[in-house]
Motif scaffolding. Structure first.
Motif, PDB file in Angstrom:
ATOM      1  N   MET A   1       0.833  -1.212   0.000  1.00 14.45           N
ATOM      2  CA  MET A   1       0.000   0.000   0.000  1.00 14.45           C
ATOM      3  C   MET A   1       0.873   1.270   0.000  1.00 14.45           C
ATOM      4  SD  MET A   1      -3.193  -0.482  -0.045  1.00 14.45           S
ATOM      5  CE  MET A   1      -4.731  -0.834   0.760  1.00 14.45           C
ATOM      6  N   THR A   2       0.569   2.172  -0.892  1.00 13.80           N
ATOM      7  CA  THR A   2       1.318   3.425  -0.932  1.00 13.80           C
ATOM      8  C   THR A   2       0.366   4.558  -0.577  1.00 13.80           C
ATOM      9  OG1 THR A   2       2.520   2.508  -2.784  1.00 13.80           O
ATOM     10  CG2 THR A   2       2.801   4.859  -2.394  1.00 13.80           C
ATOM     11  N   LYS A   3       0.866   5.511   0.244  1.00  7.40           N
ATOM     12  CA  LYS A   3       0.024   6.651   0.590  1.00  7.40           C
ATOM     13  C   LYS A   3       0.018   7.631  -0.581  1.00  7.40           C
ATOM     14  CE  LYS A   3      -1.405   9.411   4.288  1.00  7.40           C
ATOM     15  NZ  LYS A   3      -1.062  10.170   5.456  1.00  7.40           N
ATOM     16  N   VAL A   4      -1.175   7.916  -1.127  1.00  8.46           N
ATOM     17  CA  VAL A   4      -1.234   8.840  -2.262  1.00  8.46           C
ATOM     18  C   VAL A   4      -1.944  10.157  -1.936  1.00  8.46           C
ATOM     19  CG1 VAL A   4      -1.006   7.058  -4.046  1.00  8.46           C
ATOM     20  CG2 VAL A   4      -3.270   7.703  -3.257  1.00  8.46           C
ATOM     21  N   TRP A   5      -2.863  10.140  -0.952  1.00  4.40           N
ATOM     22  CA  TRP A   5      -3.542  11.393  -0.576  1.00  4.40           C
ATOM     23  C   TRP A   5      -3.242  11.696   0.888  1.00  4.40           C
ATOM     24  CZ3 TRP A   5      -4.800  13.540  -4.843  1.00  4.40           C
ATOM     25  CH2 TRP A   5      -5.406  12.845  -5.876  1.00  4.40           C
ATOM     26  N   ASP A   6      -2.746  12.906   1.178  1.00  5.04           N
ATOM     27  CA  ASP A   6      -2.461  13.240   2.572  1.00  5.04           C
ATOM     28  C   ASP A   6      -3.776  13.553   3.301  1.00  5.04           C
ATOM     29  OD1 ASP A   6      -3.064  16.133   2.466  1.00  5.04           O
ATOM     30  OD2 ASP A   6      -1.305  16.260   1.165  1.00  5.04           O
ATOM     31  N   GLY A   7      -3.668  13.677   4.631  1.00  6.39           N
ATOM     32  CA  GLY A   7      -4.860  13.873   5.467  1.00  6.39           C
ATOM     33  C   GLY A   7      -5.653  15.112   5.101  1.00  6.39           C
ATOM     34  N   PHE A   8      -4.964  16.143   4.637  1.00 12.30           N
ATOM     35  CA  PHE A   8      -5.718  17.357   4.320  1.00 12.30           C
ATOM     36  C   PHE A   8      -6.527  17.207   3.039  1.00 12.30           C
ATOM     37  CE2 PHE A   8      -6.165  21.461   2.121  1.00 12.30           C
ATOM     38  CZ  PHE A   8      -7.112  22.010   2.973  1.00 12.30           C
ATOM     39  N   ALA A  80      -3.520   4.553 -18.460  1.00  7.76           N
ATOM     40  CA  ALA A  80      -2.117   4.431 -18.042  1.00  7.76           C
ATOM     41  C   ALA A  80      -1.956   4.706 -16.542  1.00  7.76           C
ATOM     42  CB  ALA A  80      -1.280   5.421 -18.840  1.00  7.76           C
ATOM     43  N   GLN A  81      -0.936   4.086 -15.958  1.00 11.38           N
ATOM     44  CA  GLN A  81      -0.650   4.259 -14.527  1.00 11.38           C
ATOM     45  C   GLN A  81      -0.306   5.712 -14.219  1.00 11.38           C
ATOM     46  OE1 GLN A  81       0.799   3.189 -11.427  1.00 11.38           O
ATOM     47  NE2 GLN A  81      -0.594   1.452 -11.292  1.00 11.38           N
ATOM     48  N   SER A  82      -0.899   6.248 -13.181  1.00 14.67           N
ATOM     49  CA  SER A  82      -0.466   7.553 -12.717  1.00 14.67           C
ATOM     50  C   SER A  82      -0.741   7.581 -11.225  1.00 14.67           C
ATOM     51  CB  SER A  82      -1.236   8.667 -13.429  1.00 14.67           C
ATOM     52  OG  SER A  82      -2.619   8.507 -13.204  1.00 14.67           O
ATOM     53  N   VAL A  83      -0.090   8.497 -10.532  1.00 17.94           N
ATOM     54  CA  VAL A  83      -0.346   8.568  -9.105  1.00 17.94           C
ATOM     55  C   VAL A  83      -1.059   9.892  -8.828  1.00 17.94           C
ATOM     56  CG1 VAL A  83       1.951   9.492  -8.611  1.00 17.94           C
ATOM     57  CG2 VAL A  83       0.707   8.277  -6.840  1.00 17.94           C
ATOM     58  N   LYS A 162     -11.957   0.313 -10.727  1.00 16.55           N
ATOM     59  CA  LYS A 162     -11.097   1.201  -9.956  1.00 16.55           C
ATOM     60  C   LYS A 162     -11.936   1.977  -8.934  1.00 16.55           C
ATOM     61  CE  LYS A 162      -6.960   3.562 -10.777  1.00 16.55           C
ATOM     62  NZ  LYS A 162      -5.995   4.285 -10.857  1.00 16.55           N
ATOM     63  N   ASN A 163     -11.714   1.688  -7.645  1.00 15.74           N
ATOM     64  CA  ASN A 163     -12.518   2.335  -6.605  1.00 15.74           C
ATOM     65  C   ASN A 163     -11.827   3.604  -6.094  1.00 15.74           C
ATOM     66  OD1 ASN A 163     -14.152   3.000  -4.482  1.00 15.74           O
ATOM     67  ND2 ASN A 163     -14.402   0.903  -3.754  1.00 15.74           N
ATOM     68  N   LEU A 164     -12.065   4.720  -6.820  1.00 18.06           N
ATOM     69  CA  LEU A 164     -11.385   5.971  -6.482  1.00 18.06           C
ATOM     70  C   LEU A 164     -11.864   6.524  -5.144  1.00 18.06           C
ATOM     71  CD1 LEU A 164     -11.472   7.745  -9.955  1.00 18.06           C
ATOM     72  CD2 LEU A 164      -9.533   6.609  -8.908  1.00 18.06           C
ATOM     73  N   ALA A 165     -13.169   6.346  -4.857  1.00 10.95           N
ATOM     74  CA  ALA A 165     -13.726   6.922  -3.628  1.00 10.95           C
ATOM     75  C   ALA A 165     -13.075   6.279  -2.397  1.00 10.95           C
ATOM     76  CB  ALA A 165     -15.238   6.751  -3.599  1.00 10.95           C
ATOM     77  N   LYS A 166     -12.817   4.964  -2.483  1.00  8.50           N
ATOM     78  CA  LYS A 166     -12.173   4.279  -1.356  1.00  8.50           C
ATOM     79  C   LYS A 166     -10.758   4.839  -1.158  1.00  8.50           C
ATOM     80  CE  LYS A 166     -10.934  -0.305   0.206  1.00  8.50           C
ATOM     81  NZ  LYS A 166     -10.404  -1.464  -0.487  1.00  8.50           N
ATOM     82  N   THR A 167     -10.066   5.058  -2.289  1.00  8.66           N
ATOM     83  CA  THR A 167      -8.716   5.627  -2.199  1.00  8.66           C
ATOM     84  C   THR A 167      -8.755   7.008  -1.548  1.00  8.66           C
ATOM     85  OG1 THR A 167      -8.206   4.476  -4.255  1.00  8.66           O
ATOM     86  CG2 THR A 167      -6.641   6.137  -3.544  1.00  8.66           C
ATOM     87  N   ASN A 174      -3.121   0.436  -3.776  1.00 12.42           N
ATOM     88  CA  ASN A 174      -2.303  -0.749  -4.063  1.00 12.42           C
ATOM     89  C   ASN A 174      -1.549  -0.609  -5.369  1.00 12.42           C
ATOM     90  OD1 ASN A 174      -2.401  -2.739  -2.109  1.00 12.42           O
ATOM     91  ND2 ASN A 174      -4.496  -3.304  -2.679  1.00 12.42           N
ATOM     92  N   ASN A 175      -0.486  -1.363  -5.524  1.00 15.01           N
ATOM     93  CA  ASN A 175       0.214  -1.503  -6.811  1.00 15.01           C
ATOM     94  C   ASN A 175       0.592  -0.182  -7.464  1.00 15.01           C
ATOM     95  OD1 ASN A 175      -0.309  -4.257  -6.578  1.00 15.01           O
ATOM     96  ND2 ASN A 175      -2.321  -3.995  -7.556  1.00 15.01           N
ATOM     97  N   VAL A 176       1.095   0.744  -6.670  1.00 15.76           N
ATOM     98  CA  VAL A 176       1.561   1.998  -7.270  1.00 15.76           C
ATOM     99  C   VAL A 176       3.080   1.947  -7.314  1.00 15.76           C
ATOM    100  CG1 VAL A 176       1.566   4.506  -7.056  1.00 15.76           C
ATOM    101  CG2 VAL A 176      -0.390   3.206  -6.266  1.00 15.76           C
ATOM    102  N   GLN A 177       3.629   2.187  -8.513  1.00 16.05           N
ATOM    103  CA  GLN A 177       5.090   2.101  -8.635  1.00 16.05           C
ATOM    104  C   GLN A 177       5.777   3.345  -8.079  1.00 16.05           C
ATOM    105  OE1 GLN A 177       3.809   0.831 -12.058  1.00 16.05           O
ATOM    106  NE2 GLN A 177       3.813  -1.182 -11.111  1.00 16.05           N
TER     107      GLN A 177
END
Ligand code: HEM
Ligand code: HEM
Length: 213
Positions: A1-8, A80-83, A162-167, A174-177
């Motif tokens: 698991m990679t953190k992509v969105w901070d708390g704010f 395509a993959q993006s973060v 792709k469950n964006l709302a959960k993210t 998951n699976n972020v390079q």
């Protein structure tokens, strides 16, 4: 698991959703004390988001929202993959920011032509506040259509798996390079609190005391 969105970013989004719902109902119903108090808080929230877009985490950066139309089209076709926001989504985010800023600024210059006026009305010609009130009404319609499109896009991604709302709720994916650089969201909340107190102390006293009493 990679953190992509901070708390704010996560808090910003859901506070914005609640705020816009309250502004919609209070605006339509003419509950303008509530409308003003909420409007000032959303003004502080949006200003914080823009500041965070300069000093915040990589995925919050305004510069990361600017993509060429070509890369947006490619991202829509290929997935395509993006973060963070993908290039196509970035256009929608930018549109949201513009619409919300226009809504806030026009609100500050709006009047209901009877009793209540935004705090900037006193400083501008009447013809301007007439235009601002009209804009406040029309721009909100556009904002509503954009929200509908936004929710539709989230549903389409969901159907594609792709469950964006959960993210956006958990902040993790998951699976972020790539591993984006994160800045703790607490600093943004501190900025939000300071701006809220400042704006409230300049403009909020009257509507706030009317609400409490
Ligand atoms: C008043 C309604 C809404 C407004 C104004 C709104 C606005 C926004 C904005 C401005 C962003 C960009 C966030 C940022 O970078 O700071 C965003 C992202 C997002 N919103 Fe909303 N939103 C609304 C409702 C919803 C709802 C109901 C859902 C869930 C079903 C949702 C799901 C998402 C998701 C998943 C993202 C992240 C998209 C991505 O991964 O690129 N939004 N929204
Ligand atoms: C994102 C923020 C805002 C949203 C979504 C919003 C939304 C709305 C809506 C839907 C209405 C009813 C419009 C109509 O029926 O024509 C309204 C009216 C109004 N809003 Fe806002 N508003 C926001 C911010 C503000 C702010 C910051 C102020 C001023 C401090 C403000 C001042 C007013 C006034 C004075 C009216 C009454 C206008 C009239 O009766 O024609 N709004 N707003």
């Amino acid at each position: 698991m990679t953190k992509v969105w901070d708390g704010f970013i996560r808090g910003f989004h859901w506070l914005l959703v609640i705020g816009i719902a309250v502004l919609y109902v209070s605006g339509e119903e003419g509950w303008l004390d509530l409308h003003f108090v909420t409007g000032y808080l959303i003004l502080a929230l949006m200003l914080t988001r823009l500041i965070w877009g300069v000093i915040g985490s990589d995925t919050a950066k305004l510069s990361s929202l600017i993509h060429s139309p070509k890369s947006a089209l490619l991202a829509m076709r290929s997935g395509a993959q993006s973060v963070g926001h993908n290039p196509a989504g970035s256009y929608m985010v930018l549109l949201f920011f513009v619409l919300i800023v226009v809504q806030l600024l026009s609100g500050l210059m709006s009047t209901d032509d009877i009793l209540v006026e935004g705090p900037l009305v006193a400083y501008i010609p009447t013809s301007w506040s007439e235009i601002a009130s009209e804009l406040h009404h029309e721009n909100f319609e556009v904002l509503l259509y954009t929200i509908a499109l936004h929710i539709l896009a989230i549903i389409v991604y969901r159907l594609k798996g792709k469950n964006l709302a959960k993210t956006l709720l958990t902040g993790k994916e998951n699976n972020v390079q790539l591993k984006p650089r994160m800045v703790p969201g607490k600093w943004a909340y501190l900025i939000f609190i300071i701006l809220s107190v400042l704006i409230m102390s300049v403009w909020g006293e009257q509507p706030l005391s009317a609400l409490i009493n």
